[in-house]
Enzyme design. Structure first.
Site, mmCIF file in Angstrom:
data_model
loop_
_atom_site.group_PDB
_atom_site.id
_atom_site.type_symbol
_atom_site.label_atom_id
_atom_site.label_comp_id
_atom_site.label_asym_id
_atom_site.label_seq_id
_atom_site.Cartn_x
_atom_site.Cartn_y
_atom_site.Cartn_z
ATOM 1 N N ARG A 116 0.849 -1.216 0.000
ATOM 2 C CA ARG A 116 0.000 0.000 0.000
ATOM 3 C C ARG A 116 0.880 1.259 0.000
ATOM 4 N NH1 ARG A 116 -3.186 -3.504 -0.787
ATOM 5 N NH2 ARG A 116 -4.720 -4.378 0.645
ATOM 6 N N GLY A 120 -11.211 -5.320 -2.736
ATOM 7 C CA GLY A 120 -10.679 -4.854 -4.016
ATOM 8 C C GLY A 120 -11.697 -4.074 -4.828
ATOM 9 N N SER A 156 -14.199 -5.195 1.755
ATOM 10 C CA SER A 156 -14.365 -4.564 0.431
ATOM 11 C C SER A 156 -13.676 -5.367 -0.661
ATOM 12 C CB SER A 156 -13.897 -3.107 0.444
ATOM 13 O OG SER A 156 -12.548 -2.969 0.813
ATOM 14 N N GLU A 171 -13.945 -14.301 9.361
ATOM 15 C CA GLU A 171 -13.838 -13.766 7.999
ATOM 16 C C GLU A 171 -13.502 -14.846 6.964
ATOM 17 O OE1 GLU A 171 -10.787 -10.771 7.318
ATOM 18 O OE2 GLU A 171 -11.563 -10.346 5.323
ATOM 19 N N LYS A 174 -17.708 -11.540 8.877
ATOM 20 C CA LYS A 174 -17.134 -10.599 7.895
ATOM 21 C C LYS A 174 -16.982 -11.323 6.558
ATOM 22 C CE LYS A 174 -13.084 -7.743 6.985
ATOM 23 N NZ LYS A 174 -12.148 -6.783 7.537
HETATM 24 P P1 13P Z 1 -10.465 -5.002 2.439
HETATM 25 O O1 13P Z 1 -11.737 -4.275 2.783
HETATM 26 O O2 13P Z 1 -9.420 -4.135 1.835
HETATM 27 O O3 13P Z 1 -10.751 -6.267 1.663
HETATM 28 O O4 13P Z 1 -9.799 -5.460 3.816
HETATM 29 C C1 13P Z 1 -10.569 -6.032 4.775
HETATM 30 C C2 13P Z 1 -9.765 -6.995 5.576
HETATM 31 O O5 13P Z 1 -9.648 -6.868 6.774
HETATM 32 C C3 13P Z 1 -9.149 -8.131 4.892
HETATM 33 O O6 13P Z 1 -8.771 -9.080 5.845
#
Ligand code: 13P
Length: 341
Positions: A34, A263, A261, A178, A220
């Site tokens: 990043r 990408g 999100s 997640e 998530k």
């Molecule tokens: P992004 O929203 O950039 O996908 O990141 C969320 C995240 O915590 C990935 O583990």
């Protein structure tokens, strides 16, 4: 406090009808990537300066209820020697921590991945708790190909998420679970829906087997989207597919679903969240965000690693957080992207 009361209090502090979670937990290689995009070297000092500016954004607590930190950030202090988790707490933003240790290939299932980090997790959680963390995050990743994820991949990944979640709840930390089905590839939205449904079924089956309290976790997931190499889908189409899959797989006892999100462009991620909330009817869960890139991208661009851009970067973050808060309530319109703050 008993661990159930502790979990309940954390859910109460993190889940409401207008705020979301900021993911600022990029691992060392990811934050390097990043920063590279804005020509900044990812030194410890730069990582600290950047994350400290995010957490100190005036007014952020109006739109953000929790922040996922990288392990390193839990122990960092700002220029006034205030620990960064304390800066979040002062804004009524609950600090949490990413506890997985990244991913690698899953033996026996070519193309599938598995995440590391369960060994010694109990002890690490104790330390994180002392540093102020009240929830944790663990990410399993599912690439889509013609053959992936395999049944073995889905089962093994679900097992990891459930074992992690059980350790967290025993320690009194709310687990963010997640399972991320990736956007890479040229598959259509229907294939993503099929895969996401299979993945979430396996995850909730494993969570149930491991005795997870659904009331004290946050899911998530990815939104249901076409692959990056396929055409873009309209927000309405994304919302329909996402809500259909969630309604078939996620128990009503789960208090909140906070999308990653993955990408998507920031505006796209906001528009899709808005469509989901406009269409949700009497869905039993809160439908919110846990965005990393889609919240941070404009702030990173504004910052460029320069102290004099600190305020501009904070304004960029606050703006995205505010627009997502509106989307969270189904009150966003793309024309707002052109309005001055
Ligand atoms: P992004 O929203 O950039 O996908 O990141 C969320 C995240 O915590 C990935 O583990």
């Amino acid at each position: 406090m008993s661990s159930t009361n502790e979990l309940q209090q954390t859910i109460a502090d993190m889940v409401d009808d207008h705020r979301g979670i900021l993911a600022a937990d990029e691992s060392l290689p990811t934050i390097e990537k990043r920063f590279e995009a804005i020509n900044v070297t990812a030194t410890e000092a730069n990582r600290c300066a950047y994350r400290s500016l995010l957490l100190a954004t005036p007014g952020l607590g109006e739109y953000i209820s929790g922040v996922i930190l990288f392990e390193e950030t839990l122990g960092q202090t700002d220029e006034n020697q205030i620990p960064l988790p304390k800066t979040a707490k002062a804004q009524k933003i609950v600090p949490g921590v990413k506890v997985d240790k990244g991913k690698g290939p899953l033996a026996g299932a070519p193309g599938d991945l598995i995440t590391y980090g369960l060994d010694g997790l109990e002890n690490r959680l104790e330390e994180y708790k002392k540093q102020g963390a009240r929830f944790a995050k663990w990410r399993e990743v599912y690439p889509i190909t013609q053959h992936n994820p395999t049944p073995l991949g889905r089962q093994a990944n679900a097992e990891m998420l459930a074992r992690y979640a059980a350790v967290c709840q025993e320690a009194g930390l709310v687990p963010i679970v997640e399972p991320e089905v990736l956007m890479d590839g040229d598959h259509d939205i229907g294939r993503c829906a099929t895969v996401t449904e299979l993945v979430l079924h396996a995850v909730f089956h494993a969570l149930h087997r491991h005795g997870i309290s659904f009331e004290h976790m946050i899911l998530k997931p990815n939104m249901v989207l076409p692959g990056k190499g396929c055409r873009l889908a309209e927000p309405r189409e994304v919302a329909e597919a996402t809500l259909r899959v969630l309604s078939r797989t996620v128990p009503a006892a789960v208090p909140s679903i906070n999308f990653l999100s993955g990408g998507q462009e920031p505006e796209e991620a906001t528009a899709n969240l808005n469509a989901i909330n406009q269409m949700k009817g009497n869905a039993p869960w809160q439908l919110s965000i846990s965005y990393g890139r889609a919240l941070q991208q404009p702030a990173l661009q504004a910052w460029q690693g320069k102290p004099e851009n600190r305020e501009k970067a904070q304004q960029a973050l606050l703006r995205r957080a505010r627009l997502n808060s509106l989307a969270r309530q189904g009150k966003y319109d793309p024309s707002m992207e052109n309005e001055d703050d």
